[in-house]
Design a protein around this motif. Structure first.
Motif, PDB file in Angstrom:
ATOM      1  N   ALA A  42      29.488 -12.364 -38.221  1.00  0.00           N
ATOM      2  CA  ALA A  42      30.534 -11.622 -37.506  1.00  0.00           C
ATOM      3  C   ALA A  42      31.812 -12.436 -37.379  1.00  0.00           C
ATOM      4  O   ALA A  42      32.908 -11.890 -37.411  1.00  0.00           O
ATOM      5  CB  ALA A  42      30.041 -11.206 -36.125  1.00  0.00           C
ATOM      6  N   SER A  43      31.690 -13.751 -37.260  1.00  0.00           N
ATOM      7  CA  SER A  43      32.880 -14.580 -37.121  1.00  0.00           C
ATOM      8  C   SER A  43      33.700 -14.634 -38.402  1.00  0.00           C
ATOM      9  O   SER A  43      34.887 -14.908 -38.372  1.00  0.00           O
ATOM     10  CB  SER A  43      32.487 -15.998 -36.704  1.00  0.00           C
ATOM     11  N   ALA A  44      33.073 -14.372 -39.551  1.00  0.00           N
ATOM     12  CA  ALA A  44      33.786 -14.448 -40.819  1.00  0.00           C
ATOM     13  C   ALA A  44      34.293 -13.089 -41.291  1.00  0.00           C
ATOM     14  O   ALA A  44      35.011 -13.007 -42.266  1.00  0.00           O
ATOM     15  CB  ALA A  44      32.868 -15.039 -41.892  1.00  0.00           C
ATOM     16  N   GLN A  45      33.877 -12.010 -40.606  1.00  0.00           N
ATOM     17  CA  GLN A  45      34.281 -10.681 -41.040  1.00  0.00           C
ATOM     18  C   GLN A  45      35.716 -10.423 -40.643  1.00  0.00           C
ATOM     19  O   GLN A  45      36.177 -10.836 -39.592  1.00  0.00           O
ATOM     20  CB  GLN A  45      33.386  -9.624 -40.397  1.00  0.00           C
ATOM     21  N   TYR A 117      29.551  -4.360 -42.716  1.00  0.00           N
ATOM     22  CA  TYR A 117      28.967  -3.157 -42.142  1.00  0.00           C
ATOM     23  C   TYR A 117      28.287  -3.535 -40.832  1.00  0.00           C
ATOM     24  O   TYR A 117      28.006  -4.709 -40.596  1.00  0.00           O
ATOM     25  CB  TYR A 117      27.988  -2.464 -43.099  1.00  0.00           C
ATOM     26  N   PRO A 118      28.027  -2.555 -39.946  1.00  0.00           N
ATOM     27  CA  PRO A 118      27.422  -2.873 -38.655  1.00  0.00           C
ATOM     28  C   PRO A 118      26.048  -3.525 -38.826  1.00  0.00           C
ATOM     29  O   PRO A 118      25.188  -2.996 -39.514  1.00  0.00           O
ATOM     30  CB  PRO A 118      27.289  -1.512 -37.969  1.00  0.00           C
ATOM     31  N   SER A 119      25.872  -4.689 -38.195  1.00  0.00           N
ATOM     32  CA  SER A 119      24.581  -5.387 -38.281  1.00  0.00           C
ATOM     33  C   SER A 119      24.355  -6.266 -37.059  1.00  0.00           C
ATOM     34  O   SER A 119      23.646  -7.259 -37.146  1.00  0.00           O
ATOM     35  CB  SER A 119      24.543  -6.234 -39.552  1.00  0.00           C
ATOM     36  N   GLU A 120      24.971  -5.909 -35.949  1.00  0.00           N
ATOM     37  CA  GLU A 120      24.920  -6.749 -34.749  1.00  0.00           C
ATOM     38  C   GLU A 120      23.565  -6.745 -34.063  1.00  0.00           C
ATOM     39  O   GLU A 120      23.208  -7.698 -33.402  1.00  0.00           O
ATOM     40  CB  GLU A 120      26.001  -6.318 -33.758  1.00  0.00           C
ATOM     41  N   ASN A 121      22.807  -5.654 -34.179  1.00  0.00           N
ATOM     42  CA  ASN A 121      21.517  -5.614 -33.490  1.00  0.00           C
ATOM     43  C   ASN A 121      20.434  -5.094 -34.430  1.00  0.00           C
ATOM     44  O   ASN A 121      20.707  -4.685 -35.555  1.00  0.00           O
ATOM     45  CB  ASN A 121      21.612  -4.749 -32.216  1.00  0.00           C
ATOM     46  N   ARG A 123      18.675  -2.396 -34.428  1.00  0.00           N
ATOM     47  CA  ARG A 123      18.776  -0.980 -34.807  1.00  0.00           C
ATOM     48  C   ARG A 123      19.801  -0.799 -35.934  1.00  0.00           C
ATOM     49  O   ARG A 123      19.552  -0.074 -36.889  1.00  0.00           O
ATOM     50  CB  ARG A 123      19.160  -0.143 -33.581  1.00  0.00           C
ATOM     51  N   ASP A 124      20.958  -1.474 -35.808  1.00  0.00           N
ATOM     52  CA  ASP A 124      21.962  -1.420 -36.879  1.00  0.00           C
ATOM     53  C   ASP A 124      21.369  -1.936 -38.184  1.00  0.00           C
ATOM     54  O   ASP A 124      21.570  -1.351 -39.251  1.00  0.00           O
ATOM     55  CB  ASP A 124      23.183  -2.269 -36.533  1.00  0.00           C
ATOM     56  N   GLN A 125      20.653  -3.040 -38.108  1.00  0.00           N
ATOM     57  CA  GLN A 125      20.058  -3.636 -39.307  1.00  0.00           C
ATOM     58  C   GLN A 125      19.030  -2.692 -39.921  1.00  0.00           C
ATOM     59  O   GLN A 125      18.962  -2.539 -41.138  1.00  0.00           O
ATOM     60  CB  GLN A 125      19.424  -4.977 -38.967  1.00  0.00           C
ATOM     61  N   GLN A 126      18.226  -2.053 -39.075  1.00  0.00           N
ATOM     62  CA  GLN A 126      17.209  -1.129 -39.570  1.00  0.00           C
ATOM     63  C   GLN A 126      17.849   0.071 -40.271  1.00  0.00           C
ATOM     64  O   GLN A 126      17.454   0.434 -41.381  1.00  0.00           O
ATOM     65  CB  GLN A 126      16.338  -0.643 -38.404  1.00  0.00           C
ATOM     66  N   ILE A 127      18.846   0.656 -39.638  1.00  0.00           N
ATOM     67  CA  ILE A 127      19.505   1.835 -40.216  1.00  0.00           C
ATOM     68  C   ILE A 127      20.209   1.466 -41.522  1.00  0.00           C
ATOM     69  O   ILE A 127      20.045   2.136 -42.543  1.00  0.00           O
ATOM     70  CB  ILE A 127      20.514   2.430 -39.211  1.00  0.00           C
ATOM     71  N   ASN A 128      20.985   0.398 -41.506  1.00  0.00           N
ATOM     72  CA  ASN A 128      21.806   0.058 -42.667  1.00  0.00           C
ATOM     73  C   ASN A 128      21.032  -0.584 -43.807  1.00  0.00           C
ATOM     74  O   ASN A 128      21.468  -0.527 -44.952  1.00  0.00           O
ATOM     75  CB  ASN A 128      22.987  -0.796 -42.225  1.00  0.00           C
ATOM     76  N   TYR A 155      27.545   7.526 -39.015  1.00  0.00           N
ATOM     77  CA  TYR A 155      28.748   6.712 -38.806  1.00  0.00           C
ATOM     78  C   TYR A 155      28.965   5.744 -39.963  1.00  0.00           C
ATOM     79  O   TYR A 155      30.083   5.581 -40.453  1.00  0.00           O
ATOM     80  CB  TYR A 155      28.658   5.947 -37.477  1.00  0.00           C
ATOM     81  N   THR A 156      27.890   5.090 -40.404  1.00  0.00           N
ATOM     82  CA  THR A 156      28.006   4.177 -41.542  1.00  0.00           C
ATOM     83  C   THR A 156      28.432   4.941 -42.791  1.00  0.00           C
ATOM     84  O   THR A 156      29.297   4.483 -43.538  1.00  0.00           O
ATOM     85  CB  THR A 156      26.670   3.445 -41.794  1.00  0.00           C
TER      86      THR A 156
END
Length: 173
Positions: A42-45, A117-121, A123-128, A155-156
């Motif tokens: 996230a810090s590099a995005q 792409y969203p991957s903070e938690n 659930r995001d990781q599972q969906i994406n 949303y993705t």
């Protein structure tokens, strides 16, 4: 007396059901690796549009792909796309930004990367982990942003299509 007993039993049953409800999948999941679409930390995005290589674009370099800063302006094929690598602007969604990078060779989209792409938690990781490969496959088949959305990843999918269209717009001659 009977009414009190039933009321206590109903309350007890409700509490048991409430506390036994599983709200998340927790740590029992196994990680699913995404081929070449794993986001940068996230810090590099960067959530700003970029026409040049950025920290997020360097997460999955392609040895033979030209730089987005100086795409090779070859004679356009029937699709009207110029050869090169193009990064669409980051599309902000409710759960985080989505950014798509395409590589065009011979007027055809030959590679699609999703560096952001969203991957903070979990659930995001599972969906994406399920949605991103489907969206990439659909893009390569359709050769346009006119692709189906992935059920459960609205949303993705919307952010992906928006960023993909921006990258395709850059690639048009």
């Amino acid at each position: 007396m009977k009414k009190i007993f039933y009321a206590l039993m109903a309350t007890l049953t409700g509490l048991v059901l409430l506390f036994s409800y599983r709200t998340s999948l927790g740590g029992g999941e196994t990680a699913v690796a995404l081929p070449a679409t794993t986001p940068a930390p996230a810090s590099a995005q960067r959530a700003t549009p970029s026409a040049s290589p950025s920290a997020s674009a360097s997460a999955s370099p392609s040895a033979s792909a030209p730089s987005a800063a100086a795409p090779t302006q070859a004679a356009p094929a029937s699709s009207g796309l110029a050869d090169g690598t193009y990064t669409g602007s980051a599309a902000n969604t409710r759960f985080g930004p989505v950014q798509v990078q395409i590589t065009v060779s011979g007027g055809v989209v030959t590679d699609v990367q999703v560096p952001v792409y969203p991957s903070e938690n979990g659930r995001d990781q599972q969906i994406n982990s399920r949605a991103v490969p489907i969206l990439v496959k659909e893009t390569l088949a359709a050769q346009s942003a006119e692709i189906d959305m992935v059920s459960g990843a609205t949303y993705t999918s919307t952010g992906y299509r928006t960023s993909l269209q921006a990258a395709l717009d850059e690639a048009h001659v």
